[in-house]
Motif scaffolding. Structure first.
Motif, PDB file in Angstrom:
ATOM      1  N   UNK A 111       0.830  -1.213   0.000  1.00  0.00           N
ATOM      2  CA  UNK A 111       0.000   0.000   0.000  1.00  0.00           C
ATOM      3  C   UNK A 111       0.859   1.255   0.000  1.00  0.00           C
ATOM      4  N   UNK A 112       1.945   1.222   0.768  1.00  0.00           N
ATOM      5  CA  UNK A 112       2.837   2.369   0.774  1.00  0.00           C
ATOM      6  C   UNK A 112       3.427   2.631  -0.599  1.00  0.00           C
ATOM      7  N   UNK A 113       3.866   1.564  -1.279  1.00  0.00           N
ATOM      8  CA  UNK A 113       4.415   1.705  -2.626  1.00  0.00           C
ATOM      9  C   UNK A 113       3.361   2.249  -3.586  1.00  0.00           C
ATOM     10  N   UNK A 162       0.964  10.230  -3.633  1.00  0.00           N
ATOM     11  CA  UNK A 162       0.424  10.484  -2.291  1.00  0.00           C
ATOM     12  C   UNK A 162       1.461  10.027  -1.262  1.00  0.00           C
ATOM     13  N   UNK A 163       2.539  10.807  -1.142  1.00  0.00           N
ATOM     14  CA  UNK A 163       3.648  10.396  -0.293  1.00  0.00           C
ATOM     15  C   UNK A 163       3.331  10.494   1.195  1.00  0.00           C
ATOM     16  N   UNK A 164       2.381  11.336   1.572  1.00  0.00           N
ATOM     17  CA  UNK A 164       1.962  11.353   2.975  1.00  0.00           C
ATOM     18  C   UNK A 164       1.363   9.997   3.355  1.00  0.00           C
ATOM     19  N   UNK A 165       0.553   9.440   2.447  1.00  0.00           N
ATOM     20  CA  UNK A 165      -0.003   8.115   2.694  1.00  0.00           C
ATOM     21  C   UNK A 165       1.063   7.051   2.759  1.00  0.00           C
ATOM     22  N   UNK A 203       1.503   4.766   6.173  1.00  0.00           N
ATOM     23  CA  UNK A 203       1.242   3.326   6.185  1.00  0.00           C
ATOM     24  C   UNK A 203       2.511   2.554   6.528  1.00  0.00           C
ATOM     25  N   UNK A 204       3.669   3.074   6.145  1.00  0.00           N
ATOM     26  CA  UNK A 204       4.903   2.399   6.551  1.00  0.00           C
ATOM     27  C   UNK A 204       5.207   2.635   8.028  1.00  0.00           C
ATOM     28  N   UNK A 264      -7.166   7.974   3.581  1.00  0.00           N
ATOM     29  CA  UNK A 264      -6.468   7.759   2.309  1.00  0.00           C
ATOM     30  C   UNK A 264      -7.435   7.546   1.153  1.00  0.00           C
ATOM     31  N   UNK A 265      -8.486   6.772   1.372  1.00  0.00           N
ATOM     32  CA  UNK A 265      -9.425   6.490   0.287  1.00  0.00           C
ATOM     33  C   UNK A 265     -10.378   7.639   0.005  1.00  0.00           C
ATOM     34  N   UNK A 266     -10.342   8.662   0.845  1.00  0.00           N
ATOM     35  CA  UNK A 266     -11.177   9.839   0.587  1.00  0.00           C
ATOM     36  C   UNK A 266     -10.432  10.908  -0.209  1.00  0.00           C
TER      37      UNK A 266
END
Length: 554
Positions: free
Chosen positions: A278-280, A287-290, A294-295, A353-355
């Motif tokens: 998911x991070x990748x 979306x680098x904040x995500x 997640x990492x 993240x999905x929003x």
């Protein structure tokens, strides 16, 4: 009439074998059909297209020291009835030739060509090409034949060839080596404007001789640790799959507590793998904040892995016959507490993240893989389940302790990058539920067998549902070590589907779509290392020409 020795649910396979004059026998959860060579295609077609079994891989074996023949086994699973189907035929020892089944079973393409490269089995009824070996490899030298030593290194003349672009389209190369790529991989994307019209893949850069090494110089227990090094992310799945295959072949009754521990660690590794992916994916859509969040959450899983096994990765706890590390009450409570915190944080993160509009826009509708194509290509794991295929070996072919856990298999029908992301997100929550159930039911008793023998000439076939899909290990037992060990990782089945997933898609979505199968090239490539005179590992390109692309020799 069905023989009394044949269980009723296997009757259709018994009848099929009788119809084509094939030998039939059942051993535990595995059906063996020994086919006349001229009936191989008809049998494979009926098993795949009429009985709707899943094709997993084929395995060639040099049995000349045993009986003077080569053999070829096509491995299927009947996921509705919960057993394995091994369709096997024997070939001449001096000129092994087999009919190709690719017209009936398209997913057999790669494994047939691998058997041709490594064992010298020729296939009729299809176009043959080199898949694994480089073009300058000596003719007639097939590394997995028993008369080739595991440490033999032929002299290879490195050749290079420019990639030939078609005049009417542009070519965008991805790989094989680039600072942004986490593994060696090479794709040629053929584009018209910004639209991908075709794709070619050339892999098999990371060759480590794993199967040959195991067959040549390692004992059964040592192979466990080699198997775990097939993949840096889901290595425990490989070591578990190998151990289960050997245990099945030897008919070992592994202590129940060991099987529970295996399943717990497998699910910890699944969570870690999905969060890494998911991070990748978030990074690839910008979306680098995500990606960073997640990492950060994933670190909780790595702590749990270290708590349970002593290592953040490459755990080294599997043995044939059980495991080396136990779970005491203190560890159990810490794992449960850690999972509660992880679930809370991950749920909050996913909602945010999905929003994000850009995330959904980039994921939805891209990288389409329709169910009919997914079935035809026998894709694995989240790639299959995102295309409407309700298949999961933990439920359908239960192993270790999964029969003691209740869980949902997430399935979506859209077949796009968003669906593949949602499958993995849902599976994180399901894995937490599985671990909680197994720790609650963890039985008492020993964690491994200490006195057992592994007889020669037995076959064990095992599928383990890794985060990327079904790993499959085929083991034919020998004296003190595997006589033949065949490994097929899920990426091996999923890469060919990219030809469908990338076609007519925007070029900008190609990196995300390639990443959506969660490819592990290290898992897929595992056989031979080719080096130049200077010791430099050479990159290979062009699927059609299978040529070496390398820098000048030193």
């Amino acid at each position: 009439m069905l023989s009394k020795e044949v269980p009723e649910k296997l009757g259709k396979y018994y009848s099929l074998a009788q119809k084509h004059g094939a030998e039939f026998y059942a051993d535990g959860d595995t059906v063996f059909i020994i086919a006349p060579r001229d009936k191989l295609v008809d049998l494979a077609s009926e098993i795949f297209n009429s009985l709707n079994c899943t094709f997993r891989v084929c395995a060639g074996v040099d049995e000349r020291p045993l009986n003077g023949h080569f053999s070829l086994a096509h491995l299927f699973t009947d996921d509705r009835l919960g057993f394995y189907v091994v369709l096997k035929t024997y070939l001449e020892g001096d000129n092994p030739v087999a009919p190709s089944i690719v017209n009936a079973v398209p997913a057999a393409d790669w494994c047939e060509m691998e058997a041709r490269d490594l064992l010298g089995i020729e296939f009729t009824g299809r176009t043959n090409y080199r898949l694994v070996l480089p073009p300058e490899w000596p003719e007639g030298l097939h590394p997995l034949r028993k008369d080739v030593p595991y440490n033999y290194r032929p002299q290879i003349r490195a050749v290079s060839e420019r990639v030939a672009a078609e005049a009417e389209v542009g070519v965008v190369p991805i790989g094989p080596y680039h600072p942004a790529l986490h593994e060696p991989e090479y794709f040629e994307l053929y584009v018209e404007g910004e639209r991908v019209v075709d794709v070619k893949y050339r892999g098999f850069h990371v060759h480590r001789g794993i199967e040959k090494l195991a067959e040549g110089r390692m004992n059964y227990q040592q192979v466990n640790f080699l198997a775990e090094r097939i993949c840096g992310i889901c290595g425990f799945e490989h070591s578990t799959c190998y151990a289960l295959a050997v245990e099945k072949a030897a008919k070992l009754e592994v202590p129940e507590r060991a099987q529970f521990i295996r399943s717990v660690v497998l699910e910890v590794e699944r969570i870690h793998s999905h969060l890494l992916w998911l991070g990748v994916a978030f990074h690839l859509v910008g979306y680098d904040a995500g990606f960073m969040h997640v990492w950060r959450i994933r670190e909780r899983v790595m702590y749990l892995a270290e708590l349970l096994t002593g290592s953040r990765k490459t755990y080294g706890i599997n043995l044939v016959g059980g495991v080396r590390k136990d779970i005491n009450e203190e560890k159990k409570q810490k794992v449960l507490e850690g999972l509660r915190e992880l679930e809370k944080e991950f749920k909050q993160f996913v909602e945010v993240a999905l929003s994000v509009p850009q995330v959904k826009k980039r994921l939805a509708g891209t990288g389409l893989l329709l169910k009919e194509d997914a079935v035809k290509l026998s894709v694995e794991g989240p790639v299959a389940r995102a295309s409407g295929i309700d298949r999961d070996a933990r439920r359908d072919l239960p192993y270790a302790a999964y029969m003691h856990a209740s869980f949902r298999v997430p399935v979506y029908t859209e077949g796009d990058n968003l669906a593949r992301a949602l499958v993995r997100i849902d599976e994180v929550f399901e894995s937490i539920r599985i671990i909680e159930q197994l720790l609650d039911k963890l039985p008492q008793g020993p964690i491994r067998l200490t006195d057992f023998e592994i007889p020669e000439g037995r076959i064990g076939v095992q599928v383990v549902e890794a985060p990327r899909g079904g790993d499959i290990h085929f083991v034919m037992t020998g004296r003190g070590r595997p006589y033949r060990w065949r490994v097929r990782a899920p990426t091996y089945s999923n890469i060919p589907a990219l030809k469908v997933m990338l076609k007519d898609q925007p070029l900008a979505d190609a990196p995300l779509t390639i990443a959506s199968i969660d490819p592990c090239f290290s898992c897929t490539d595992r056989l031979v290392v080719i080096k130049s005179a200077s010791g430099q590992v050479l990159a290979k390109t062009s699927l059609e020409q299978l040529a070496l692309r390398a820098r000048k020799n030193a």
